[in-house]
Design a protein around this motif. Sequence first.
Motif, PDB file in Angstrom:
ATOM      1  N   SER A  17      -7.812  -6.590   0.085  1.00 26.20           N
ATOM      2  CA  SER A  17      -8.910  -5.254  -0.172  1.00 26.20           C
ATOM      3  C   SER A  17      -8.356  -4.731  -1.670  1.00 26.20           C
ATOM      4  CB  SER A  17      -8.286  -4.649   0.904  1.00 26.20           C
ATOM      5  OG  SER A  17      -9.219  -3.493   1.053  1.00 26.20           O
ATOM      6  N   ARG A  18      -7.937  -3.726  -2.014  1.00 28.27           N
ATOM      7  CA  ARG A  18      -8.488  -3.206  -2.926  1.00 28.27           C
ATOM      8  C   ARG A  18      -7.043  -3.741  -3.966  1.00 28.27           C
ATOM      9  NH1 ARG A  18      -6.981   3.349  -1.560  1.00 28.27           N
ATOM     10  NH2 ARG A  18      -8.427   1.958   0.371  1.00 28.27           N
ATOM     11  N   TRP A  63     -10.533   3.347  -9.728  1.00 27.79           N
ATOM     12  CA  TRP A  63     -10.221   2.318 -10.088  1.00 27.79           C
ATOM     13  C   TRP A  63     -10.856   0.869 -11.230  1.00 27.79           C
ATOM     14  CZ3 TRP A  63     -12.117   0.650  -4.304  1.00 27.79           C
ATOM     15  CH2 TRP A  63     -10.921   1.147  -3.012  1.00 27.79           C
ATOM     16  N   LYS A 111      -8.507  -6.888  -4.991  1.00 32.54           N
ATOM     17  CA  LYS A 111      -9.273  -6.587  -6.392  1.00 32.54           C
ATOM     18  C   LYS A 111      -8.174  -7.786  -7.130  1.00 32.54           C
ATOM     19  CE  LYS A 111     -12.123  -3.205  -4.075  1.00 32.54           C
ATOM     20  NZ  LYS A 111     -12.634  -3.660  -2.445  1.00 32.54           N
ATOM     21  N   ASN A 160     -18.241  -4.165   5.192  1.00 33.01           N
ATOM     22  CA  ASN A 160     -18.117  -3.306   3.917  1.00 33.01           C
ATOM     23  C   ASN A 160     -18.089  -4.055   2.797  1.00 33.01           C
ATOM     24  OD1 ASN A 160     -18.562  -0.238   2.746  1.00 33.01           O
ATOM     25  ND2 ASN A 160     -16.020  -1.106   2.411  1.00 33.01           N
ATOM     26  N   GLU A 161     -17.406  -5.239   2.701  1.00 33.75           N
ATOM     27  CA  GLU A 161     -17.003  -5.883   1.638  1.00 33.75           C
ATOM     28  C   GLU A 161     -18.005  -7.275   1.679  1.00 33.75           C
ATOM     29  OE1 GLU A 161     -13.435  -5.324   0.188  1.00 33.75           O
ATOM     30  OE2 GLU A 161     -13.162  -3.608   1.919  1.00 33.75           O
ATOM     31  N   LYS A 169     -16.334  -5.975  -2.972  1.00 31.41           N
ATOM     32  CA  LYS A 169     -17.073  -5.539  -4.246  1.00 31.41           C
ATOM     33  C   LYS A 169     -16.001  -4.715  -5.297  1.00 31.41           C
ATOM     34  CE  LYS A 169     -20.954  -6.055  -2.533  1.00 31.41           C
ATOM     35  NZ  LYS A 169     -22.169  -5.716  -2.402  1.00 31.41           N
ATOM     36  N   GLU A 186     -20.897  -2.031   0.480  1.00 32.44           N
ATOM     37  CA  GLU A 186     -20.618  -1.158  -0.744  1.00 32.44           C
ATOM     38  C   GLU A 186     -21.366  -1.075  -1.733  1.00 32.44           C
ATOM     39  OE1 GLU A 186     -16.094  -1.169  -1.543  1.00 32.44           O
ATOM     40  OE2 GLU A 186     -16.562   1.096  -1.031  1.00 32.44           O
ATOM     41  N   ARG A 205     -20.423   4.102  -4.359  1.00 33.69           N
ATOM     42  CA  ARG A 205     -20.148   4.318  -3.502  1.00 33.69           C
ATOM     43  C   ARG A 205     -18.628   4.456  -3.897  1.00 33.69           C
ATOM     44  NH1 ARG A 205     -16.027   3.410   0.534  1.00 33.69           N
ATOM     45  NH2 ARG A 205     -16.101   4.702   2.045  1.00 33.69           N
ATOM     46  N   ILE A 206     -18.517   3.473  -4.493  1.00 32.38           N
ATOM     47  CA  ILE A 206     -16.712   2.591  -4.456  1.00 32.38           C
ATOM     48  C   ILE A 206     -16.570   3.443  -6.264  1.00 32.38           C
ATOM     49  CG2 ILE A 206     -17.240   1.416  -6.781  1.00 32.38           C
ATOM     50  CD1 ILE A 206     -15.411  -1.160  -4.571  1.00 32.38           C
ATOM     51  N   PHE A 238     -13.298   5.838  -4.885  1.00 34.54           N
ATOM     52  CA  PHE A 238     -12.619   5.775  -5.727  1.00 34.54           C
ATOM     53  C   PHE A 238     -12.728   5.691  -6.923  1.00 34.54           C
ATOM     54  CE2 PHE A 238     -13.390   3.263  -1.745  1.00 34.54           C
ATOM     55  CZ  PHE A 238     -11.336   3.956  -1.272  1.00 34.54           C
ATOM     56  N   PHE A 292       0.945  -1.351  -0.095  1.00 33.52           N
ATOM     57  CA  PHE A 292      -0.173   0.365  -0.050  1.00 33.52           C
ATOM     58  C   PHE A 292       1.216   1.226   0.072  1.00 33.52           C
ATOM     59  CE2 PHE A 292      -2.986  -2.881   1.652  1.00 33.52           C
ATOM     60  CZ  PHE A 292      -4.210  -2.382   0.997  1.00 33.52           C
ATOM     61  N   HIS A 335     -11.325  -5.906   8.993  1.00 37.65           N
ATOM     62  CA  HIS A 335     -11.451  -5.584   8.060  1.00 37.65           C
ATOM     63  C   HIS A 335      -9.572  -5.897   8.567  1.00 37.65           C
ATOM     64  CE1 HIS A 335     -10.932  -4.721   3.938  1.00 37.65           C
ATOM     65  NE2 HIS A 335      -9.899  -3.786   3.982  1.00 37.65           N
TER      66      HIS A 335
HETATM   67  C1  GTR Z   1     -12.521   0.377   1.374  1.00 36.32           C
HETATM   68  C2  GTR Z   1     -13.519  -0.095   0.022  1.00 36.32           C
HETATM   69  C3  GTR Z   1     -13.080  -1.193  -0.332  1.00 36.32           C
HETATM   70  C4  GTR Z   1     -12.070  -2.057   0.015  1.00 36.32           C
HETATM   71  C5  GTR Z   1     -11.084  -1.202   1.130  1.00 36.32           C
HETATM   72  C6  GTR Z   1      -9.479  -1.114   1.054  1.00 36.32           C
HETATM   73  O1  GTR Z   1     -12.376   1.927   1.461  1.00 36.32           O
HETATM   74  O2  GTR Z   1     -13.678   0.869   0.155  1.00 36.32           O
HETATM   75  O3  GTR Z   1     -13.575  -1.721  -1.146  1.00 36.32           O
HETATM   76  O4  GTR Z   1     -11.210  -2.122  -0.839  1.00 36.32           O
HETATM   77  O5  GTR Z   1     -11.340   0.137   0.687  1.00 36.32           O
HETATM   78  O6  GTR Z   1      -9.149  -1.142   0.404  1.00 36.32           O
HETATM   79  O7  GTR Z   1      -8.623  -0.505   1.620  1.00 36.32           O
END
Ligand code: GTR
Length: 403
Positions: free
Chosen positions: A243-244, A293, A247, A334-335, A269, A281, A285-286, A290, A121, A385
């Motif tokens: 997380s992201r 993305w 994806k 959220n996920e 998502k 989510e 919102r996504i 973001f 990250f 998370h």
């Molecule tokens: C959140 C987002 C998620 C996830 C997460 C992350 O805010 O809503 O889709 O990807 O971030 O990457 O930490």
Amino acid sequence: MLTNLKAQTLVEKEVPVYTLPSLTILNNGQEIKTAKVWENKRRDEIIALLKNEMYGTMPEKPKRMAFKVFDVDSNALNGKATRKQVRVIFDKKVDSVFMDILIYIPNKSRQPVPLILGLNFAGNQEALNDPKIKITESWVAKKSKGAINNKASEASRGYSTDVFPIERMIDEGYAAATIYAGDINPDYFNLTNAVQSLYLKLQNRKDNFSTIGAWAWGLSRAMDYFEKDNQIDEKRVVLTGLSRLGKAALWAGALDQRFAIVISTESGKGGDALFKREFGESVDRIIKVFPQWFCANFNKYANNVAQMQFDQHMVLALVAPRPLYIGTAQEDLNEDPKGEFLSLKAAEPIYKLYGFKGLPINEFPKVNSPVHNEKMGFHLREGKHGITAYDWDNYFVFIKSRL
Ligand code: GTR
């Protein structure tokens, strides 16, 4: 444009009824019955749909890449490992656009060694407290540990060793490699960034670019390097992501069949969870939070998931017949943990085409009760998370007998 940030339910009873698009019906309406037709026809149809509507199209493997090994130390981790840092320059003529791969190779293991790969990250320097790791000079998010004016600092060294536990990987006999996602493309909306500036001019459609697509593309470029490094067994590379970055790992693993195993942690998502199950989510919102993305076409699904001819079970199915594991957490609503499980279940028909069984359960499993078959794995751990030692314990068990 998007003005309405639709809140979706977090209450199971309120989830509306939905139908998933079929994996096994071709665009011409015919039902596929064999893995061969999946591979030759349906797979390509699904990839084209996902590229066009969601992740955008990235260029093919560049013709003029350069790999510069700028650091080798065989005495890293108190002599347990060899550290290498490799600069991947995507186009020899534009040496300002690159990513740095940080690699640790166990000294005790027989080479070539299997490897675990994951994006990070906020810079490779966060992966381990090793003063020799080059601190990224790329943009980092303001909230990153020790960031000053969106640049990483010494204070971030070793900050996220638990997320991607390199020393443990070495002790388990795997090489470990990590890349800062922001080297490939920074995580904010700007069409002149890094890889975009290099490649948009090659594409006819400027709107068909996504940051997740770019990150996935970068992971494949790392694989191009592993193929050239004879200490690494490129046939046994496990791709992971949280997380992201999960994806991106899933999309890379879906497209690039050189990755042997794919593990996604709470990618939610746009990763492993179903959009059409409107829990957690939302598309609205996504794309609002973001916008970088996904590609521009994806915006039309805000408040409009019923129109999607695709969903995330398709991404998971593209990983078949390779092993695929999903780890998630009970409080990470959220996920949509249940939507992650149902997405994996919905990918089963493709594993079955290859003669493998589905998961041994049909109901959403209890907390802390991992479930596996030959090719698929899932767990719901307690907590929030993130990624914990429990997640990694389960990933190592899964990897060991399947790599
Ligand atoms: C959140 C987002 C998620 C996830 C997460 C992350 O805010 O809503 O889709 O990807 O971030 O990457 O930490």
